[in-house]
Design a protein around this motif. Structure first.
Motif, short mmCIF file in Angstrom:
data_model
loop_
_atom_site.label_atom_id
_atom_site.label_comp_id
_atom_site.label_asym_id
_atom_site.label_seq_id
_atom_site.Cartn_x
_atom_site.Cartn_y
_atom_site.Cartn_z
N THR A 1 -49.53 15.20 11.81
CA THR A 1 -49.48 14.15 10.83
C THR A 1 -50.62 13.63 10.13
O THR A 1 -50.98 13.33 8.83
CB THR A 1 -48.79 13.25 11.40
OG1 THR A 1 -47.47 13.80 12.08
CG2 THR A 1 -48.26 12.03 10.23
N TRP B 1 -52.32 15.94 7.68
CA TRP B 1 -51.61 15.80 6.36
C TRP B 1 -52.00 14.91 5.55
O TRP B 1 -52.24 14.97 4.20
CB TRP B 1 -50.16 16.06 6.69
CG TRP B 1 -49.23 15.91 5.42
CD1 TRP B 1 -48.82 16.70 4.92
CD2 TRP B 1 -48.58 14.63 5.32
NE1 TRP B 1 -47.94 16.14 3.60
CE2 TRP B 1 -47.85 14.60 3.81
CE3 TRP B 1 -48.41 13.17 5.61
CZ2 TRP B 1 -46.95 13.94 3.49
CZ3 TRP B 1 -47.53 12.22 5.29
CH2 TRP B 1 -46.90 12.54 4.03
N SER C 1 -42.12 10.57 2.23
CA SER C 1 -42.49 11.60 3.01
C SER C 1 -43.16 11.08 4.39
O SER C 1 -42.83 11.94 5.57
CB SER C 1 -43.45 12.58 2.28
OG SER C 1 -43.82 13.70 3.15
N ARG C 2 -43.97 10.31 4.36
CA ARG C 2 -44.58 9.66 5.44
C ARG C 2 -43.91 9.10 6.35
O ARG C 2 -43.77 9.23 7.56
CB ARG C 2 -45.76 8.98 5.27
CG ARG C 2 -46.87 8.41 6.18
CD ARG C 2 -47.57 7.28 5.61
NE ARG C 2 -48.35 7.74 4.54
CZ ARG C 2 -49.14 6.87 3.60
NH1 ARG C 2 -48.79 5.48 4.04
NH2 ARG C 2 -49.75 7.42 2.74
N ARG D 1 -41.45 11.81 8.15
CA ARG D 1 -42.18 12.56 8.99
C ARG D 1 -42.48 11.95 10.32
O ARG D 1 -42.12 12.39 11.35
CB ARG D 1 -43.53 12.80 8.39
CG ARG D 1 -44.52 13.63 9.47
CD ARG D 1 -45.85 13.93 8.80
NE ARG D 1 -45.76 14.74 7.62
CZ ARG D 1 -46.00 16.14 7.72
NH1 ARG D 1 -46.37 16.73 8.79
NH2 ARG D 1 -45.82 16.93 6.47
N ARG E 1 -37.38 16.67 9.25
CA ARG E 1 -38.57 17.54 8.98
C ARG E 1 -38.29 18.38 7.80
O ARG E 1 -39.42 18.71 6.89
CB ARG E 1 -38.65 18.43 10.32
CG ARG E 1 -39.16 17.47 11.31
CD ARG E 1 -39.58 18.44 12.64
NE ARG E 1 -39.68 17.64 13.95
CZ ARG E 1 -41.01 17.46 14.21
NH1 ARG E 1 -42.21 17.73 13.33
NH2 ARG E 1 -41.29 16.56 15.13
N SER F 1 -39.30 16.37 4.80
CA SER F 1 -40.95 16.25 4.67
C SER F 1 -41.38 17.37 4.13
O SER F 1 -42.39 17.42 3.28
CB SER F 1 -41.44 15.59 6.05
OG SER F 1 -40.92 14.62 6.59
N TYR F 2 -40.97 18.70 4.53
CA TYR F 2 -41.33 19.95 4.11
C TYR F 2 -41.14 19.97 2.44
O TYR F 2 -42.07 20.49 1.65
CB TYR F 2 -40.71 20.86 4.77
CG TYR F 2 -41.00 22.20 4.26
CD1 TYR F 2 -42.41 22.82 4.37
CD2 TYR F 2 -40.00 23.07 3.45
CE1 TYR F 2 -42.74 24.22 4.13
CE2 TYR F 2 -40.41 24.43 2.88
CZ TYR F 2 -41.59 24.85 2.95
OH TYR F 2 -41.94 25.92 2.51
N ASP G 1 -43.48 17.54 1.01
CA ASP G 1 -44.99 18.14 0.85
C ASP G 1 -45.34 18.97 0.00
O ASP G 1 -46.28 19.04 -0.87
CB ASP G 1 -45.16 18.83 2.36
CG ASP G 1 -45.18 17.65 3.35
OD1 ASP G 1 -45.05 16.48 3.06
OD2 ASP G 1 -45.33 18.06 4.59
#
Length: 401
Positions: free
Chosen positions: A150, A153, A267-268, A271, A348, A351-352, A355
């Motif tokens: 994390t 990222w 997203s953070r 995650r 997740r 988040s993917y 990202d």
């Protein structure tokens, strides 16, 4: 407890400079001896030292910290021994002192997470909470892997953002300096020559003359106003919760940058939420702890309202849908996670998706910013040419051969 800047010598004879909290000089010597160093000179640091952030503990330090410990714990090395190895190899004196303090706290009877909590400016609530989960579950190495990934990222996103903004910032500053020089020193002489030609002066030329005259008379206001505005806005942002809420809302709506920033923050959040939920933290606690990573009061307020609805018995997906902040994708994946019982997997996936979307948006942002900057420069050059050459052309065209 006073903080001392010290100069010491390690076992190999290497000079070490750093700073350390100690009750007195004797305590300082004792602490350095535990680090296998001998005190040479010292000076008590005064408040306000290191004003410019020298030896500041950054994200890269935390990445190395978590990665190194993760490798050692996977190899079966106890945390205390791993911290000692990390301390001995740490080049940042500030972070080396922090690691030393963590070691001493553990030796004094505190757990690893409790020792990290002594340094909240370096290890935030999310970091220490995940470490606490690793201690309780016995999966410290797995938690450290997630923390490291994390942090990496986040570091990659920051590096991309800085790379994109550096070129326009430097180029824009240089162009602005050249334009200011032209408007203050060159344009007045050109304009006086144009006026001397006689004839009608067009609107664009009069506008250029007025702008040049204003910059000549009030150049200090033009240069100083941005700094004054920045400090005033920063002051109200720090001291007024209402102003902070308004500014945070405006930042999310900035052209091009705002939507990308909002995606990064969401997203953070997802995650960390997934990471903490998978580690065994309850939904309400995971939401409360993950809220701090968004660093935006508008989003934090929405998360608070969702937390309140969930605590009153509402479903997770409906609660986040009702606040109207999170995109439909997030709400849909939350609903899937509730139905399937795999909330961490659904988060997740969110988040993917974000990202990839964020990376594409950042990659597309660079040509947009550069194009906008070049278009602005082009428009100014066009205005300058029309304002200067227009009257000259009109005067020449009236001359009878």
């Amino acid at each position: 407890m006073p903080n001392y800047k010290y100069k010491a010598v390690d076992a190999t004879g290497k000079i070490i400079l750093g700073s350390l909290d100690a009750g007195n000089v004797a305590d300082l010597e004792l602490r350095l001896e535990k680090m296998e160093m001998d005190l040479v000179t010292y000076k008590q640091k005064q408040p306000g030292a290191d004003l410019f952030g020298r030896n500041k503990v950054g994200r890269r330090d935390l990445i190395n910290f978590s990665f190194y410990l993760e490798q050692l714990t996977q190899a079966g090395v106890p945390i205390l021994e791993g911290l000692a190895d990390l301390r001995d190899g740490e080049e940042n004196p500030t972070f080396r002192d922090v690691v030393t303090g963590v070691i001493e706290a553990i030796e004094g009877g505190k757990s690893f997470s409790q020792a990290l909590e002594l340094y909240p400016n370096i290890f935030d609530n999310v970091f220490t909470s995940l470490i606490k989960v690793g201690e309780r579950s016995g999966k410290m190495s797995e938690v450290l892997v997630d923390i490291t990934e994390t942090l990496k990222w986040q570091d990659e996103l920051m590096s991309k953002a800085k790379k994109i903004m550096t070129y326009p910032a430097v180029s824009g500053s240089l162009v602005l300096a050249v334009l200011m020089f032209m408007m203050i020193f060159l344009v007045p002489d050109i304009m006086s020559g144009i006026v001397g030609l006689g004839g009608k002066i067009p609107l664009e030329t009069r506008a250029l003359m007025a702008t040049s005259r204003f910059l000549v008379d009030y150049w200090y206001l033009v240069l100083g106003t941005p700094f004054v505005v920045y400090f005033v806005v920063s002051y109200y942002y720090r001291t007024s919760s209402k102003a902070k809420f308004i500014i945070d809302g405006m930042l999310l709506k900035l052209w091009v940058i705002g939507p990308v920033s909002e995606k990064i923050k969401i997203s953070r959040f997802t995650r960390y939420f997934a990471l903490m939920f998978a580690a065994g933290i309850t939904v309400l606690d995971a939401i409360e702890l993950s809220k701090s990573v968004v660093s935006n009061t508008v989003l934090e307020d929405g998360i608070d309202r969702a937390w309140q609805q969930i605590s009153e018995g509402g479903s997770i997906s409906e609660s986040f849908k009702n606040i109207g902040i999170f995109p439909p994708l997030v709400v849909r994946m939350l609903r899937v996670g509730e139905t399937s019982g795999e909330m961490d997997k659904s988060l997740r996936n969110v988040s993917y998706f974000f990202d990839r979307d964020i990376n594409d948006s950042i990659d597309n942002l660079e040509p947009i910013v550069q194009t906008a900057m070049m278009a602005t420069i082009g428009l100014f050059v066009l205005w300058l040419v029309m304002a200067v050459m227009g009257p000259i052309y009109d005067t020449v065209s009236t001359i009878q051969l």
